[in-house]
Design a protein around this motif. Structure first.
Motif, PDB file in Angstrom:
ATOM      1  N   TYR A  42       0.845  -1.194   0.000  1.00  8.02           N
ATOM      2  CA  TYR A  42       0.000   0.000   0.000  1.00  8.02           C
ATOM      3  C   TYR A  42       0.881   1.244   0.000  1.00  8.02           C
ATOM      4  O   TYR A  42       1.801   1.369   0.824  1.00  8.02           O
ATOM      5  N   TYR A  43       0.597   2.166  -0.928  1.00  8.96           N
ATOM      6  CA  TYR A  43       1.373   3.400  -1.057  1.00  8.96           C
ATOM      7  C   TYR A  43       0.435   4.596  -1.161  1.00  8.96           C
ATOM      8  O   TYR A  43      -0.490   4.605  -1.977  1.00  8.96           O
ATOM      9  N   HIS A  44       0.702   5.627  -0.377  1.00  6.77           N
ATOM     10  CA  HIS A  44      -0.014   6.891  -0.534  1.00  6.77           C
ATOM     11  C   HIS A  44       0.582   7.646  -1.720  1.00  6.77           C
ATOM     12  O   HIS A  44       1.802   7.777  -1.828  1.00  6.77           O
ATOM     13  N   LEU A  45      -0.257   8.179  -2.576  1.00  2.00           N
ATOM     14  CA  LEU A  45       0.211   8.986  -3.707  1.00  2.00           C
ATOM     15  C   LEU A  45      -0.090  10.465  -3.507  1.00  2.00           C
ATOM     16  O   LEU A  45       0.372  11.295  -4.294  1.00  2.00           O
ATOM     17  N   THR A  46      -0.877  10.793  -2.503  1.00  4.39           N
ATOM     18  CA  THR A  46      -1.154  12.180  -2.140  1.00  4.39           C
ATOM     19  C   THR A  46      -1.051  12.305  -0.629  1.00  4.39           C
ATOM     20  O   THR A  46      -0.960  11.312   0.089  1.00  4.39           O
ATOM     21  N   GLU A  47      -1.096  13.532  -0.140  1.00  2.00           N
ATOM     22  CA  GLU A  47      -0.994  13.771   1.286  1.00  2.00           C
ATOM     23  C   GLU A  47      -2.347  13.594   1.964  1.00  2.00           C
ATOM     24  O   GLU A  47      -3.400  13.680   1.335  1.00  2.00           O
ATOM     25  N   TYR A  48      -2.289  13.362   3.258  1.00  2.00           N
ATOM     26  CA  TYR A  48      -3.513  13.300   4.059  1.00  2.00           C
ATOM     27  C   TYR A  48      -4.103  14.704   4.187  1.00  2.00           C
ATOM     28  O   TYR A  48      -3.399  15.676   4.487  1.00  2.00           O
ATOM     29  N   THR A  49      -5.400  14.825   3.964  1.00  2.00           N
ATOM     30  CA  THR A  49      -6.086  16.096   4.172  1.00  2.00           C
ATOM     31  C   THR A  49      -7.571  15.839   4.373  1.00  2.00           C
ATOM     32  O   THR A  49      -8.132  14.897   3.803  1.00  2.00           O
ATOM     33  N   GLN A  50      -8.202  16.691   5.176  1.00  2.00           N
ATOM     34  CA  GLN A  50      -9.644  16.616   5.380  1.00  2.00           C
ATOM     35  C   GLN A  50     -10.392  17.676   4.568  1.00  2.00           C
ATOM     36  O   GLN A  50     -11.614  17.789   4.671  1.00  2.00           O
ATOM     37  N   THR A  51      -9.686  18.442   3.755  1.00  2.00           N
ATOM     38  CA  THR A  51     -10.329  19.486   2.969  1.00  2.00           C
ATOM     39  C   THR A  51     -11.158  18.880   1.842  1.00  2.00           C
ATOM     40  O   THR A  51     -10.894  17.765   1.368  1.00  2.00           O
ATOM     41  N   THR A  52     -12.153  19.626   1.392  1.00  2.00           N
ATOM     42  CA  THR A  52     -13.056  19.138   0.350  1.00  2.00           C
ATOM     43  C   THR A  52     -12.624  19.542  -1.047  1.00  2.00           C
ATOM     44  O   THR A  52     -13.287  19.192  -2.022  1.00  2.00           O
ATOM     45  N   ASP A  53     -11.513  20.286  -1.184  1.00  2.00           N
ATOM     46  CA  ASP A  53     -11.089  20.773  -2.491  1.00  2.00           C
ATOM     47  C   ASP A  53      -9.819  20.081  -2.983  1.00  2.00           C
ATOM     48  O   ASP A  53      -9.062  20.641  -3.775  1.00  2.00           O
ATOM     49  N   ALA A  54      -9.583  18.862  -2.501  1.00  5.64           N
ATOM     50  CA  ALA A  54      -8.342  18.157  -2.828  1.00  5.64           C
ATOM     51  C   ALA A  54      -8.640  16.854  -3.559  1.00  5.64           C
ATOM     52  O   ALA A  54      -9.788  16.431  -3.695  1.00  5.64           O
ATOM     53  N   TRP A  55      -7.592  16.238  -4.049  1.00  6.31           N
ATOM     54  CA  TRP A  55      -7.633  14.860  -4.536  1.00  6.31           C
ATOM     55  C   TRP A  55      -6.992  13.966  -3.477  1.00  6.31           C
ATOM     56  O   TRP A  55      -6.087  14.383  -2.748  1.00  6.31           O
ATOM     57  N   MET A  56      -7.430  12.731  -3.426  1.00 13.61           N
ATOM     58  CA  MET A  56      -6.749  11.714  -2.633  1.00 13.61           C
ATOM     59  C   MET A  56      -6.533  10.502  -3.520  1.00 13.61           C
ATOM     60  O   MET A  56      -7.467  10.061  -4.208  1.00 13.61           O
ATOM     61  N   ALA A  57      -5.311   9.994  -3.544  1.00 12.94           N
ATOM     62  CA  ALA A  57      -4.990   8.863  -4.418  1.00 12.94           C
ATOM     63  C   ALA A  57      -4.041   7.916  -3.707  1.00 12.94           C
ATOM     64  O   ALA A  57      -3.212   8.328  -2.883  1.00 12.94           O
ATOM     65  N   TYR A  58      -4.184   6.626  -4.022  1.00 14.38           N
ATOM     66  CA  TYR A  58      -3.291   5.626  -3.454  1.00 14.38           C
ATOM     67  C   TYR A  58      -3.078   4.505  -4.460  1.00 14.38           C
ATOM     68  O   TYR A  58      -3.817   4.369  -5.443  1.00 14.38           O
ATOM     69  N   GLN A  59      -2.052   3.708  -4.190  1.00 16.04           N
ATOM     70  CA  GLN A  59      -1.659   2.602  -5.067  1.00 16.04           C
ATOM     71  C   GLN A  59      -1.570   1.326  -4.250  1.00 16.04           C
ATOM     72  O   GLN A  59      -1.120   1.330  -3.098  1.00 16.04           O
ATOM     73  N   LEU A  60      -2.027   0.240  -4.829  1.00 19.50           N
ATOM     74  CA  LEU A  60      -1.868  -1.088  -4.239  1.00 19.50           C
ATOM     75  C   LEU A  60      -1.121  -1.947  -5.239  1.00 19.50           C
ATOM     76  O   LEU A  60      -1.492  -2.012  -6.420  1.00 19.50           O
ATOM     77  N   ASP A  61      -0.072  -2.620  -4.776  1.00 19.63           N
ATOM     78  CA  ASP A  61       0.811  -3.345  -5.682  1.00 19.63           C
ATOM     79  C   ASP A  61       0.987  -4.786  -5.224  1.00 19.63           C
ATOM     80  O   ASP A  61       1.213  -5.044  -4.028  1.00 19.63           O
ATOM     81  N   LEU A  62       0.842  -5.716  -6.179  1.00 17.56           N
ATOM     82  CA  LEU A  62       1.121  -7.132  -5.925  1.00 17.56           C
ATOM     83  C   LEU A  62       2.478  -7.438  -6.539  1.00 17.56           C
ATOM     84  O   LEU A  62       2.584  -7.758  -7.727  1.00 17.56           O
ATOM     85  N   PRO A  63       3.566  -7.334  -5.781  1.00 18.67           N
ATOM     86  CA  PRO A  63       4.903  -7.418  -6.377  1.00 18.67           C
ATOM     87  C   PRO A  63       5.207  -8.754  -7.029  1.00 18.67           C
ATOM     88  O   PRO A  63       5.908  -8.797  -8.044  1.00 18.67           O
ATOM     89  N   ASN A  64       4.679  -9.843  -6.487  1.00 23.02           N
ATOM     90  CA  ASN A  64       4.967 -11.157  -7.079  1.00 23.02           C
ATOM     91  C   ASN A  64       4.222 -11.394  -8.378  1.00 23.02           C
ATOM     92  O   ASN A  64       4.610 -12.254  -9.178  1.00 23.02           O
ATOM     93  N   GLN A  65       3.144 -10.634  -8.598  1.00 25.19           N
ATOM     94  CA  GLN A  65       2.371 -10.783  -9.826  1.00 25.19           C
ATOM     95  C   GLN A  65       2.688  -9.712 -10.856  1.00 25.19           C
ATOM     96  O   GLN A  65       2.233  -9.780 -11.999  1.00 25.19           O
ATOM     97  N   GLY A  66       3.428  -8.670 -10.458  1.00 26.57           N
ATOM     98  CA  GLY A  66       3.752  -7.603 -11.396  1.00 26.57           C
ATOM     99  C   GLY A  66       2.542  -6.793 -11.813  1.00 26.57           C
ATOM    100  O   GLY A  66       2.463  -6.315 -12.948  1.00 26.57           O
TER     101      GLY A  66
END
Length: 688
Positions: A592-616
């Motif tokens: 699990y990787y965060h791609l954006t910062e933590y924020t509670q504001t309503t004018d932002a994006w939030m993005a994250y990545q999930l990676d299965l390294p053994n499956q590529g």
């Protein structure tokens, strides 16, 4: 580093040979402490008898027992450690047993973890998270830089292990670090102190209060401690923890490791006939669902919060009990989840009068229940001026509630038999164990001055024995760990249960995003509610999905069932949304990787990545909030092989493209979202 840590248990009074590690430069003495008869264990242990045992548990684990025995009083101190062969990790539990013929001197300040660590190149950083206090800020990431003569003390408050803070911590130095986790479903305490100006700092963890003598033959245990080492960047430590938990602290049902389920939640004050028709509609339209969830209000003679302790199904709602509901579910391969709250007992119920000898109480002015203040939520005394004045909340709190005493073997046996019979009678597949009572003051009120901590220890031991026996008797059973939401998430509970309602602050989609941000890098298995599904489910589900998903169909949250309009319900759209989630749920078991910062504001994006390294392969989730005024983002990805090529699929548009790993790492994956709110789901596969 892990091997050196394990060796430290073997050398009473002498340091082990240090590894090539800055962090452990001065750490390698026995990593625990206690005070016995007003003397420090560091002074006592070199003079005590020492014995070491080890054995292989399986291909991945080795057991090590270091036993210290006082020749004068017969106190035996046993450190039972598990050394993992597939992870850089050691975990252990301390046991203290009086093998003598008289009461021991006072045993106090039991610290199953007490170690001196070092940070030569800069100040150490402690990463931790808030707990589940029924707030938008639940699980919010926190950071403390441990400067010279700095300190940090944390404990949950109220006796439920994740009320104020999660019992998981990441200790970061410049080049390496360690994850610390505590397994104790009561009032733990952790302290990080740097008393001097030099590089060393002290880490301690254990119960918040211990001051007790042991009777002849008596034995107690401490909280479980995990130390997992990492090198490189901090996120590697979090992902090692996620994979470690999945490998070694994951519930098992019917011989298979648990995958967090998809559940459809319904209020208990719904008639059995309405439940049955709901289920028929779910079956007829083949909606993806593992468990049909019936929450509180199915029992007793009135409001649920006044009837805990009366566990007879309401005859007007469930004239034939709940077995017809589970039978219908089982006929379609689906299962039944049912809410209980066995630890709190309300005044006027059968258990209150018939089992008074098994109930704990405290003076009214010291009682601590589920309380909230205006800035968030936590457990506070009812006499505190911060107590919320909202009448709907206050009506749910009964001043004469009692705590069922799991420390009494006969009481625990009764409760185990009772719940086990209900599981059989109702055909239950998931036991939802709620706990809307803060037990700490009940425990402490029961302790004599020379036995402080003993009630909590015995109660927690009984609590684990209760769950373990239910799971032994019912091999297919799973346990939903609820304690006013996720207030009891720790290293011991997550191996026996899963928090299917990780916080009681539900219904807010942006809060769901933030709760996931803070919790997923500690605990891989958990779920929350996406609310009621309808025609436009993408943003709602993607804001709420984790390894599992809970959703509503025909109910209005925790209010009584409204009459369902099945003819106008968008079954096809809901099914498509749930099937899409089902296909991508596997990625939540990856890194699990965060791609954006933590924020509670309503004018932002939030993005994250999930990676299965053994499956590529992996997944990127981008969430554009309602007031965000930009429509394009470039998100540099993690865990990508720069010399490889990747196929990117936009799940919504069906668009495919091939990009280099270098481009994904340096420039990032491009996401365009024109609406607000909006979301994107992108899947990537490494091309061979």
């Amino acid at each position: 580093m892990a091997q050196a840590w394990a060796r430290a248990f073997r050398f009473p009074g002498a340091k082990s040979e240090p590894p090539q590690s800055e962090l452990l430069r001065d750490a390698l003495e026995p990593p625990f402490s206690f005070v016995y008869g007003e003397r420090q264990s560091a002074d006592l242990l070199p003079t005590w008898k020492f014995e070491l045992k080890h054995s292989d548990l399986d291909a991945t684990k080795r057991k090590q027992e270091a036993i210290y025995t006082d020749p004068d009083t017969g106190l035996a101190v046993q450190a039972v450690a598990t050394i993992f062969k597939d992870f850089p990790a050691v975990e252990w539990v301390m046991h203290f047993k009086n093998t003598g013929s008289a009461d021991t001197p006072i045993l106090q300040s039991l610290q199953p973890l007490n170690a001196l660590l070092s940070s030569l190149d800069g100040d150490p950083i402690i990463h931790y998270s808030r707990g589940a206090a029924c707030s938008p800020s639940d699980f919010m990431p926190m950071t403390r830089v441990l400067g010279k003569r700095g300190g940090l003390h944390l404990q949950p408050g109220g006796g439920r292990s994740s009320s104020q803070f999660l019992p998981f911590f990441n200790i970061e130095t410049k080049k390496e670090g360690a994850i610390l986790a505590i397994g104790w479903s009561g009032e733990w305490a952790a302290a990080f102190d740097r008393p001097e100006a030099g590089p060393n700092f002290q880490v301690k963890a254990g119960m918040a209060l211990t001051h007790l003598k042991l009777h002849p033959g008596e034995e107690i245990r401490t909280p479980r401690i995990l130390v997992l080492f990492w090198q490189g960047e901090r996120t590697r430590g979090h992902n090692l923890l996620r994979q470690f938990i999945l490998a070694h602290h994951r519930p098992v049902a019917d011989g298979r490791t648990l995958e967090a389920p998809m559940t459809n939640h319904n209020w208990g004050a719904t008639s059995a006939s309405d439940h049955l028709e709901n289920i028929r509609q779910i079956i007829a339209h083949d909606l993806p669902m593992d468990y049909y969830w019936i929450d509180a209000e199915w029992f007793g003679q009135g409001p649920w919060w006044k009837n805990v302790g009366n566990w007879e199904a309401k005859k007007d709602l469930y004239p034939l009990g709940l077995k017809p509901i589970s039978d219908l579910l089982h006929s379609s391969g689906r299962k039944l989840l049912l809410w209980f709250e066995p630890e709190r007992v309300c005044e006027g119920t059968p258990w209150y009068t018939e089992h008074a000898q098994w109930l704990l109480e405290v003076p009214k002015d010291k009682r601590v229940y589920r309380g909230f203040d205006a800035k968030g939520g936590w457990d506070i005394p009812m006499s505190d001026p911060r107590w919320i004045t909202n009448e709907s909340e206050r009506n749910q709190i009964q001043e004469n509630d009692r705590l069922f005493n799991l420390a009494i073997p006969e009481a625990r046996q009764f409760l185990t038999d009772f719940i086990s019979r209900k599981i059989d009678e109702f055909g239950l597949d998931c036991f939802r164990n709620d706990s809307n009572i803060a037990p700490l003051q009940f425990w402490r009120a029961a302790d004599p001055p020379d036995r402080q901590g003993i009630t909590e220890i015995r109660w927690i031991e009984g609590f684990y024995a209760f769950w373990d026996e239910l799971l032994r008797r019912h091999p297919g059973l799973i346990i939903d760990d609820c304690a006013s939401g996720g207030r009891r998430i720790d290293l011991e509970t997550i191996g026996r249960s899963t928090a299917l309602s990780r916080t009681d602050f539900v219904g807010d989609i942006l809060a769901n995003q933030n709760h996931s941000y803070g919790l997923l890098h500690w605990v891989p298995l958990n779920t929350t509610s996406a609310g009621n599904l309808s025609t436009d489910n993408g943003y709602r589900i993607r804001s709420s999905m984790t390894s599992g998903l809970s959703y509503g169909l025909f109910t209005s949250g925790d209010m009584p069932q409204r009459k369902a309009d099945y003819g106008n319900f968008p079954f096809a759209e809901v099914k498509r949304s749930l099937e899409q989630y089902r296909l991508i749920a596997k990625y939540f078991y990856g890194d699990y990787y965060h791609l954006t910062e933590y924020t509670q504001t309503t004018d932002a994006w939030m993005a994250y990545q999930l990676d299965l390294p053994n499956q590529g392969e992996g997944m990127v989730v981008a969430l554009k909030r309602p007031l965000a005024d930009y429509s394009r983002a470039s998100l540099p990805l993690r865990a990508i092989l720069v010399d490889s090529h990747y196929e990117i699929t936009n799940v919504d548009t069906g668009e495919h493209k091939i990009v280099t790993g270098r481009e994904l790492t340096d420039k990032g994956i491009e996401v365009r979202l024109l609406k607000a709110p909006d979301s994107a789901l992108l899947i990537y596969h490494r091309r061979v």
